[in-house]
Design an enzyme around this catalytic site. Structure first.
Site, PDB file in Angstrom:
ATOM      1  N   SER A 187      -6.223   9.708   4.569  1.00 23.34           N
ATOM      2  CA  SER A 187      -7.300   8.314   5.101  1.00 23.34           C
ATOM      3  C   SER A 187      -6.459   7.639   5.974  1.00 23.34           C
ATOM      4  CB  SER A 187      -7.579   7.884   3.878  1.00 23.34           C
ATOM      5  OG  SER A 187      -7.492   8.354   2.720  1.00 23.34           O
ATOM      6  N   GLY A 222      -1.656   5.228  -0.705  1.00 25.66           N
ATOM      7  CA  GLY A 222      -1.151   4.200   0.402  1.00 25.66           C
ATOM      8  C   GLY A 222      -1.174   4.831   1.887  1.00 25.66           C
ATOM      9  N   GLY A 223      -2.241   5.352   2.150  1.00 25.10           N
ATOM     10  CA  GLY A 223      -2.453   5.872   3.552  1.00 25.10           C
ATOM     11  C   GLY A 223      -2.863   4.517   4.360  1.00 25.10           C
ATOM     12  N   ASP A 239      -4.194  -1.634  -6.616  1.00 27.73           N
ATOM     13  CA  ASP A 239      -4.898  -0.264  -7.317  1.00 27.73           C
ATOM     14  C   ASP A 239      -4.183  -0.056  -8.598  1.00 27.73           C
ATOM     15  OD1 ASP A 239      -6.026   2.350  -7.438  1.00 27.73           O
ATOM     16  OD2 ASP A 239      -6.202   2.336  -5.303  1.00 27.73           O
ATOM     17  N   ASP A 276     -10.711   0.109   0.898  1.00 32.77           N
ATOM     18  CA  ASP A 276     -10.995   1.398   0.962  1.00 32.77           C
ATOM     19  C   ASP A 276     -11.772   1.799  -0.496  1.00 32.77           C
ATOM     20  OD1 ASP A 276     -11.644   4.133   1.850  1.00 32.77           O
ATOM     21  OD2 ASP A 276      -9.564   4.642   1.848  1.00 32.77           O
ATOM     22  N   LYS A 305     -19.720   3.219   1.882  1.00 33.45           N
ATOM     23  CA  LYS A 305     -20.123   4.375   1.767  1.00 33.45           C
ATOM     24  C   LYS A 305     -21.633   4.444   1.907  1.00 33.45           C
ATOM     25  CE  LYS A 305     -15.864   4.764   0.308  1.00 33.45           C
ATOM     26  NZ  LYS A 305     -14.897   5.241   1.298  1.00 33.45           N
TER      27      LYS A 305
HETATM   28  C1  SAM Z   1     -10.483   6.450  -1.257  1.00 35.48           C
HETATM   29  S1  SAM Z   1      -8.974   5.935  -2.229  1.00 35.48           S
HETATM   30  C2  SAM Z   1      -8.184   4.853  -1.340  1.00 35.48           C
HETATM   31  C3  SAM Z   1      -7.502   5.681  -0.249  1.00 35.48           C
HETATM   32  C4  SAM Z   1      -6.467   4.868   0.486  1.00 35.48           C
HETATM   33  N1  SAM Z   1      -7.029   4.076   1.221  1.00 35.48           N
HETATM   34  C5  SAM Z   1      -5.293   5.463   1.060  1.00 35.48           C
HETATM   35  O1  SAM Z   1      -5.350   5.644   2.405  1.00 35.48           O
HETATM   36  O2  SAM Z   1      -4.272   6.225   0.513  1.00 35.48           O
HETATM   37  C6  SAM Z   1      -9.840   4.621  -3.284  1.00 35.48           C
HETATM   38  C7  SAM Z   1      -8.846   3.916  -4.352  1.00 35.48           C
HETATM   39  O3  SAM Z   1      -9.714   2.739  -4.598  1.00 35.48           O
HETATM   40  C8  SAM Z   1      -9.276   2.394  -5.891  1.00 35.48           C
HETATM   41  N2  SAM Z   1     -10.083   1.656  -6.831  1.00 35.48           N
HETATM   42  C9  SAM Z   1     -11.674   2.022  -7.075  1.00 35.48           C
HETATM   43  N3  SAM Z   1     -12.115   0.973  -7.635  1.00 35.48           N
HETATM   44  C10 SAM Z   1     -10.938  -0.018  -7.765  1.00 35.48           C
HETATM   45  C11 SAM Z   1     -11.021  -1.326  -8.440  1.00 35.48           C
HETATM   46  N4  SAM Z   1     -11.992  -1.920  -8.982  1.00 35.48           N
HETATM   47  N5  SAM Z   1      -9.930  -1.757  -8.055  1.00 35.48           N
HETATM   48  C12 SAM Z   1      -8.769  -1.528  -7.576  1.00 35.48           C
HETATM   49  N6  SAM Z   1      -8.870  -0.068  -6.965  1.00 35.48           N
HETATM   50  C13 SAM Z   1     -10.064   0.614  -7.076  1.00 35.48           C
HETATM   51  C14 SAM Z   1      -8.992   3.952  -6.627  1.00 35.48           C
HETATM   52  O4  SAM Z   1      -8.167   3.861  -7.587  1.00 35.48           O
HETATM   53  C15 SAM Z   1      -8.552   4.572  -5.606  1.00 35.48           C
HETATM   54  O5  SAM Z   1      -7.276   4.841  -5.435  1.00 35.48           O
END
Ligand code: SAM
Length: 363
Positions: A187, A222-223, A239, A276, A305
């Site tokens: 990502s 962490g992307g 997160d 994200d 989304k």
């Molecule tokens: C698509 S992933 C993110 C990928 C990240 N942008 C990367 O590049 O590595 C979505 C993330 O959102 C987190 N997430 C979902 N709902 C959340 C919340 N209410 N609070 C914090 N993190 C949340 C999930 O744990 C997940 O790690």
């Protein structure tokens, strides 16, 4: 009759068509959007002869969500002889205004990919031939239109042009990015692409530079944080999941296992908010708008989304909700695009131009 050709992500032709139909209608350029499922493009057939050119100049490309490129169709050439495509293409280009550059492209489909090698090889002789006919400037010019040759099959192409002040600067409307080998997730490229598309390069040393603070909501592994860290920023990552140790080792990341929808910084020193989190668009929009209106960040980049159905309607509805909420403080600019690395989502960027104008470039 000239038409408009819009490139889009395959599978999103209906969204691109609904959008151009809407926008052209508001713009006073009636017409009809022609689509074929999974083709990777849409043709908007204008009812008035000059409307395609008018839209290509005046309908702001950056405001289109689902279009990757916007091209005025000058001619469509079928049954090109495979041993000499150049002669009929030159004939079709006759009378076209002088262009400053050429891009030989295809739809972003599997069939298109098979043609990409041919397109690369064809560019040089076609460029020479166009220059010989006086249809292309001797040297590349960024002030003249770009000539597009859009091959739908090896014997079938659309010839058209786009204006450099109102087009995507990228071949096929896609920035070519290499995946950084040390980034913790794929990502990462989404945020990098967003920077290329939304932030002018000459402002990177003010808006994407060391010394700025960023918050990444839904950061793990962490992307996105990687993109901010590699530009020298200090990042607060929110997160419940774990962050890549390589990022934590930089000393530029603070990780809090908190809820991204409720956490807020104690001080108002955050420049970037990126998000994200996979959630309903309405919830993400409400959170982003609250941060921006409370001035808890200066710029924001986030994903929405899209649902399975009514994707265009949902995108427009949520963006309008966002704009309405931001109107409380005023002065915001909202941009949204479905980027190459976005699948069932769009990327939104919000900033305040008058605030950016006050930023000083880093020495
Ligand atoms: C698509 S992933 C993110 C990928 C990240 N942008 C990367 O590049 O590595 C979505 C993330 O959102 C987190 N997430 C979902 N709902 C959340 C919340 N209410 N609070 C914090 N993190 C949340 C999930 O744990 C997940 O790690």
């Amino acid at each position: 009759m000239k038409h408009l050709l819009l490139y889009c992500r395959p599978g999103f032709e209906k969204e691109a068509a609904a959008e151009i139909q809407d926008r052209a209608g508001q713009f006073g350029c009636p017409g009809f959007a022609r689509t074929k499922d999974d083709s990777g493009f849409v043709i908007y057939e204008c009812f008035q002869p000059d409307d395609a050119d008018l839209m290509a100049r005046k309908l702001l490309f950056r405001e289109l969500i689902f279009a990757r490129q916007m091209v005025v169709v000058y001619a469509e050439v079928k049954d090109l002889p495979l041993d000499d495509r150049i002669t009929p293409l030159l004939a079709a280009a006759e009378g076209m205004e002088l262009c400053g550059d050429i891009r030989v492209e295809t739809p972003d489909t599997n069939d298109g990919k098979e043609l990409s090698r041919f397109c690369r090889k064809f560019t040089v002789p076609m460029r020479q031939a166009l220059r010989g006919k006086g249809l292309l400037t001797r040297n590349e010019s960024h002030t003249k239109p770009v000539l597009h040759l859009f091959f739908m099959a090896n014997n079938h192409a659309i010839l058209g042009y786009s204006y450099t002040f109102n087009n995507s600067p990228f071949h096929m409307g896609i920035p070519r990015l290499r995946f950084p080998a040390d980034a913790p997730s794929r990502s990462s490229l989404k945020l990098e692409e967003a920077f290329h598309v939304f932030i002018p390069r000459y402002e990177w040393d003010m808006r994407l530079t060391s010394g700025l603070r960023a918050v990444d909501l839904g950061a793990a592994p962490g992307g996105w944080t990687y993109q901010l860290v590699s530009r020298g920023m200090m990042v607060t990552a929110i997160d419940n999941g774990p962050m890549a140790q390589t990022l934590m080792d930089t000393g530029q990341v603070k990780h809090y296992r908190e809820d991204g929808f409720t956490w807020r910084p104690a001080r108002k020193n955050t420049y970037w908010l990126v998000c994200d989190m996979v959630e309903k668009p309405a919830r993400v929009v409400a959170t982003m708008a609250a941060w921006l209106v409370d001035e808890d960040c200066q710029e924001a980049m986030f994903n929405l989304k899209l649902p399975m159905k009514k994707r265009y309607g949902e995108a427009v509805h949520n963006l309008q909700q966002l704009k309405d909420k931001l109107a409380e403080l005023g002065g915001f600019e909202v941009q949204a695009k479905q980027l190459y690395h976005d699948r069932e989502e769009i990327t939104v960027h919000v900033y305040r131009p008058h605030k950016v104008a006050k930023l000083q470039p880093k020495e």
